[in-house]
Design an enzyme around this catalytic site. Structure first.
Site, PDB file in Angstrom:
ATOM      1  N   ASP A   1       3.752  -3.542  -8.038  1.00  0.00           N
ATOM      2  CA  ASP A   1       2.602  -4.181  -8.496  1.00  0.00           C
ATOM      3  C   ASP A   1       1.494  -4.400  -9.516  1.00  0.00           C
ATOM      4  OD1 ASP A   1       0.985  -3.694  -5.565  1.00  0.00           O
ATOM      5  OD2 ASP A   1       0.880  -1.701  -6.276  1.00  0.00           O
TER       6      ASP A   1
ATOM      7  N   ASP B   1      -0.487  -2.489   2.811  1.00  0.00           N
ATOM      8  CA  ASP B   1      -0.687  -1.964   1.209  1.00  0.00           C
ATOM      9  C   ASP B   1      -1.982  -1.601   1.748  1.00  0.00           C
ATOM     10  OD1 ASP B   1      -0.155  -1.314  -1.592  1.00  0.00           O
ATOM     11  OD2 ASP B   1      -0.430  -3.700  -1.927  1.00  0.00           O
TER      12      ASP B   1
HETATM   13  C1  DX5 Z   1      -3.617  -2.134  -4.502  1.00  0.00           C
HETATM   14  C2  DX5 Z   1      -2.259  -1.667  -4.603  1.00  0.00           C
HETATM   15  C3  DX5 Z   1      -1.264  -1.075  -3.369  1.00  0.00           C
HETATM   16  C4  DX5 Z   1      -1.438   0.455  -4.056  1.00  0.00           C
HETATM   17  C5  DX5 Z   1      -0.457   1.294  -2.938  1.00  0.00           C
HETATM   18  O1  DX5 Z   1      -3.986  -2.744  -5.319  1.00  0.00           O
HETATM   19  O2  DX5 Z   1      -1.835  -3.387  -4.278  1.00  0.00           O
HETATM   20  O3  DX5 Z   1      -0.021  -1.032  -3.509  1.00  0.00           O
HETATM   21  O4  DX5 Z   1      -1.323   0.587  -5.128  1.00  0.00           O
HETATM   22  O5  DX5 Z   1      -1.135   2.810  -2.911  1.00  0.00           O
HETATM   23  P1  DX5 Z   1      -1.597   3.522  -2.479  1.00  0.00           P
HETATM   24  O6  DX5 Z   1      -1.358   3.942  -1.122  1.00  0.00           O
HETATM   25  O7  DX5 Z   1      -2.577   4.821  -2.995  1.00  0.00           O
HETATM   26  O8  DX5 Z   1      -3.114   3.161  -1.921  1.00  0.00           O
HETATM   27 ZN    ZN Z   2       1.081  -3.192  -3.536  1.00  0.00          ZN
END
Ligand code: DX5
Ligand code: ZN
Length: 225
Positions: free
Chosen positions: A36, A174
């Site tokens: 990310d 996601d």
């Molecule tokens: C949110 C991100 C996600 C997130 C996924 O901004 O794009 O990829 O980190 O983690 P969880 O499943 O804990 O939301």
């Molecule tokens: Zn993400």
């Protein structure tokens, strides 16, 4: 059923144990590592960098999918490709020329991905679908890990899942994904999931137990995850 694509949210991996964690997840059979990138502009958070991409790349041969939560993502796609990204998701909401950016990602030899915010409709991005290898549907507002899954997005998920055969993209989900969400959406044709806090961390089990159980549950086998 086509095979499930499980991508690990690398945001959670401790930097001081990155080698062991990436190798353990690789051995457990995950398909992708999800990075990310956040610029503090498009989203209200800073996160991950080219150095993180390098560190993951050193310890796995599996593809890395990079989620570019940045304004004007076209500025950075070449850099991310140089640092080992295989799939690049860009937000249409952050780009004045998303069609050009998606084509440029393919020209770099990467797979193109479109990330779609919870409040962005199917119709708003439909013209871009022939240019997408992946569509990353956000089930949280982007910017922060560990948020709760937004189930109002599900009717839209069904629409995108139904378009996979026609346009040839793979739908990835996601944000806030739980072990219960995966089999439910897999039944509706969703192929890929970003596994973060609830899928990998809260389970209190080693990765090589969690990953096969998630796959079995998505295939409709009666296992508790
Ligand atoms: C949110 C991100 C996600 C997130 C996924 O901004 O794009 O990829 O980190 O983690 P969880 O499943 O804990 O939301
Ligand atoms: Zn993400």
């Amino acid at each position: 059923m086509q095979s499930l694509v499980l991508s690990v949210s690398a945001f959670y991996l401790p930097v001081d144990r990155i080698a062991e964690e990436v190798e353990a997840l690789d051995r457990a059979g995950v398909d992708l590592f999800h990075v990310d990138l956040m610029d503090g502009g498009f989203v209200g958070n800073l996160g991950m960098s080219m150095q993180d991409l390098d560190a993951i790349r050193r310890h796995t041969k599996r593809p890395i999918d990079v989620h570019m939560m940045v304004n004007d993502p076209a500025r950075y796609i070449g850099l991310a490709a140089e640092h080992g990204a295989d799939i690049l998701y860009v937000h249409a909401e952050a780009d004045r020329h998303p069609a050009a950016t998606l084509a440029a990602i393919r020209a770099l030899g990467c797979k193109s991905g479109l990330a779609v915010n919870p409040g962005t409709s199917f119709a708003q991005v439909e013209e871009l679908l022939p240019l997408c290898d992946y569509v990353l549907l956000m089930t949280v507002n982007p910017g922060f890990a560990g948020q709760s899954y937004l189930d109002f997005v599900e009717p839209k998920i069904k629409r995108f899942a139904a378009g996979q055969a026609r346009w040839g993209y793979t739908v990835m989900i996601d944000g806030g994904v739980t072990p219960a969400v995966i089999p439910r959406l897999a039944k509706q044709g969703v192929r890929g999931f970003i596994c973060g806090n609830r899928v990998l961390l809260e389970q209190q089990a080693p990765y090589d137990r969690i990953v096969p159980r998630i796959r079995a549950a998505a295939e409709g086998k009666a296992v508790s995850v």
